[in-house]
Design an enzyme around this catalytic site. Structure first.
Site, PDB file in Angstrom:
ATOM      1  N   HIS A 135      -8.446  23.989  -7.782  1.00  0.00           N
ATOM      2  CA  HIS A 135      -8.995  25.313  -7.442  1.00  0.00           C
ATOM      3  C   HIS A 135      -8.572  25.774  -6.047  1.00  0.00           C
ATOM      4  CE1 HIS A 135     -12.591  24.123  -4.940  1.00  0.00           C
ATOM      5  NE2 HIS A 135     -12.633  23.054  -5.701  1.00  0.00           N
ATOM      6  N   ASP A 188     -11.255  20.680   0.147  1.00  0.00           N
ATOM      7  CA  ASP A 188     -11.819  20.909  -1.185  1.00  0.00           C
ATOM      8  C   ASP A 188     -11.561  22.380  -1.521  1.00  0.00           C
ATOM      9  OD1 ASP A 188     -13.321  21.241  -3.447  1.00  0.00           O
ATOM     10  OD2 ASP A 188     -15.257  20.905  -2.483  1.00  0.00           O
ATOM     11  N   GLU A 223     -14.096  28.358  -8.419  1.00  0.00           N
ATOM     12  CA  GLU A 223     -14.712  27.092  -8.848  1.00  0.00           C
ATOM     13  C   GLU A 223     -16.045  26.871  -8.164  1.00  0.00           C
ATOM     14  OE1 GLU A 223     -15.619  22.712  -8.755  1.00  0.00           O
ATOM     15  OE2 GLU A 223     -15.331  24.083  -7.087  1.00  0.00           O
ATOM     16  N   GLU A 224     -16.090  27.194  -6.878  1.00  0.00           N
ATOM     17  CA  GLU A 224     -17.267  26.836  -6.065  1.00  0.00           C
ATOM     18  C   GLU A 224     -18.524  27.599  -6.460  1.00  0.00           C
ATOM     19  OE1 GLU A 224     -17.434  24.399  -4.222  1.00  0.00           O
ATOM     20  OE2 GLU A 224     -15.454  23.925  -3.426  1.00  0.00           O
ATOM     21  N   HIS A 279     -17.322  20.692   2.392  1.00  0.00           N
ATOM     22  CA  HIS A 279     -18.310  21.783   2.435  1.00  0.00           C
ATOM     23  C   HIS A 279     -18.930  21.909   3.826  1.00  0.00           C
ATOM     24  CE1 HIS A 279     -18.928  22.719  -2.070  1.00  0.00           C
ATOM     25  NE2 HIS A 279     -17.782  22.099  -1.900  1.00  0.00           N
TER      26      HIS A 279
HETATM   27 ZN   LIG Z   1     -13.759  21.305  -5.238  1.00  0.00          ZN
END
Ligand SMILES: [Zn+2]
Length: 354
Positions: A65, A178, A206-207, A319
């Site tokens: 992603h 990420d 995606e998140e 994150h």
């Molecule tokens: Zn991810």
């Protein structure tokens, strides 16, 4: 390797255009075809170069992603401060005092925090709700609008003080590993020939709920799928020497998912990954079962079902404003995936049951 440019790029969920541009430019020399769908998912196809056999080549989707967690501006106060909502999952403790950029003009700002000198009573023991935080852009609010996105400003860099940092080993820090790390791995995979049709899908959103992958997997209709992710390393401080084995740690190689909250991964694909890692002499580990979720959660439920699994690069502090990963792990994920795609058997293998 494109990790630095991808990590530095701005790409909160639904505004992945800057990231997609970098990826497309890097992927085009290796692509037989490419397209972008209405949501912004980027599909890059590299067809099988194997000599013609009787059975048609497998169509294998490998996804990563493009989006990162960030914020959306929800209100501009009368004194020019910006209220915001989280886009993706945050621990609010990581936000206070961080530098951010806002909107298409990348207006610089700071998430405000009360200095220690002004704290009263037990204020230092509490963290305010995100709703009570504001981004301070110095009053230049004419350059931003409600609905603009914001993210952290962290620049990619090598750690460890090497005079000449190398791209094949050592720790690096940056934002959005990420899943820009997964995107960078996927770009490396596109450089090789495989005895199958590889459809690399760089997904959006995606998140906020695996939204891009849902429509992308329907469109590709693959025989099987791998999702490349960046997962939370479980060696966060305190770094316990005797932490239980099997939890993802930096430097211990690709982390394979057997189960998370969104999928029980295909055992045949997991076994193939393990066999390949052993044959190639690559270290590997398993993601702690039962936590998190990835695009594989919707890919495996697409149409009449798609055998799927997830291979992740462990990184500390995801994150949050700055994550850390080990470049040795990065290249091990590349090698494991290249070797696995080379070893995938013919289509009939999928009829053997799970
Ligand atoms: Zn991810």
């Amino acid at each position: 390797m494109h990790l630095e440019a991808l990590s530095n790029a701005f790409g909160v969920s639904s505004v992945e255009g800057d990231v997609r541009k970098i990826i497309l430019e890097a992927a085009q020399p290796y692509a037989d075809s490419w397209r972008v769908d209405t949501m912004g998912n980027l599909f890059v196809t590299r067809r099988s170069r194997a000599s013609q056999t009787n059975s048609p080549p497998l169509t294998v989707m490998v996804a990563a992603h493009m989006d990162e967690v960030g914020f959306m501006i929800s209100k501009i106060t009368t004194n020019g401060l910006l209220k915001f909502k989280p886009v993706g999952g945050f621990d609010r403790r990581v936000l206070l005092g961080k530098t951010v950029v806002v909107g298409p003009n990348k207006v610089p700002g700071v998430i405000g925090v009360k200095p220690v000198h002004l704290l009263r009573g037990d204020e230092s023991k509490k963290v305010d709700s995100i709703d009570s935080m504001t981004i301070d852009i110095g009053g230049s609010s004419s350059q931003v609008s409600v609905g603009d996105f914001a993210t952290f400003t962290t620049k990619f860099s090598h750690l460890g003080g090497q005079a000449r940092p190398r791209n094949d080993r050592g720790l690096v820090k940056g934002k959005a590993f990420d899943d820009r790390a997964g995107c960078a791995v996927l770009l490396e995979l596109l450089k090789e020939d495989y005895p199958l049709d590889l459809v690399a899908v760089f997904t959006v959103q995606e998140e906020i709920g695996l939204r891009g992958a849902k429509v992308a997997s329907y469109a590709v209709n693959p025989d099987l799928a791998f999702v490349l992710e960046c997962t939370a390393a479980d060696d966060l401080p305190p770094l316990e020497e005797d932490a239980p084995p099997g939890f993802p740690r930096l430097g211990d190689g690709p982390a394979i998912t057997v189960m998370d909250r969104s999928i029980l991964t295909d055992r045949r694909l997991v076994d193939l990954l393990i066999d390949t890692a052993e044959a190639e002499g690559l270290p590997h580990q398993f993601k702690r079962p039962g936590i998190g979720g990835t695009d594989a959660g919707v890919v495996h439920l697409s149409r009449s079902g798609v055998p799927s699994t997830v291979v992740s690069l462990p990184a500390r502090y995801i994150h949050a404003p700055a994550a850390i990963l080990d470049l040795a792990d990065f290249w091990r994920v590349v090698k494991l995936m290249q070797a696995t795609l080379q070893r995938l058997p013919e289509k009939s293998w999928l009829n053997s049951g799970n």
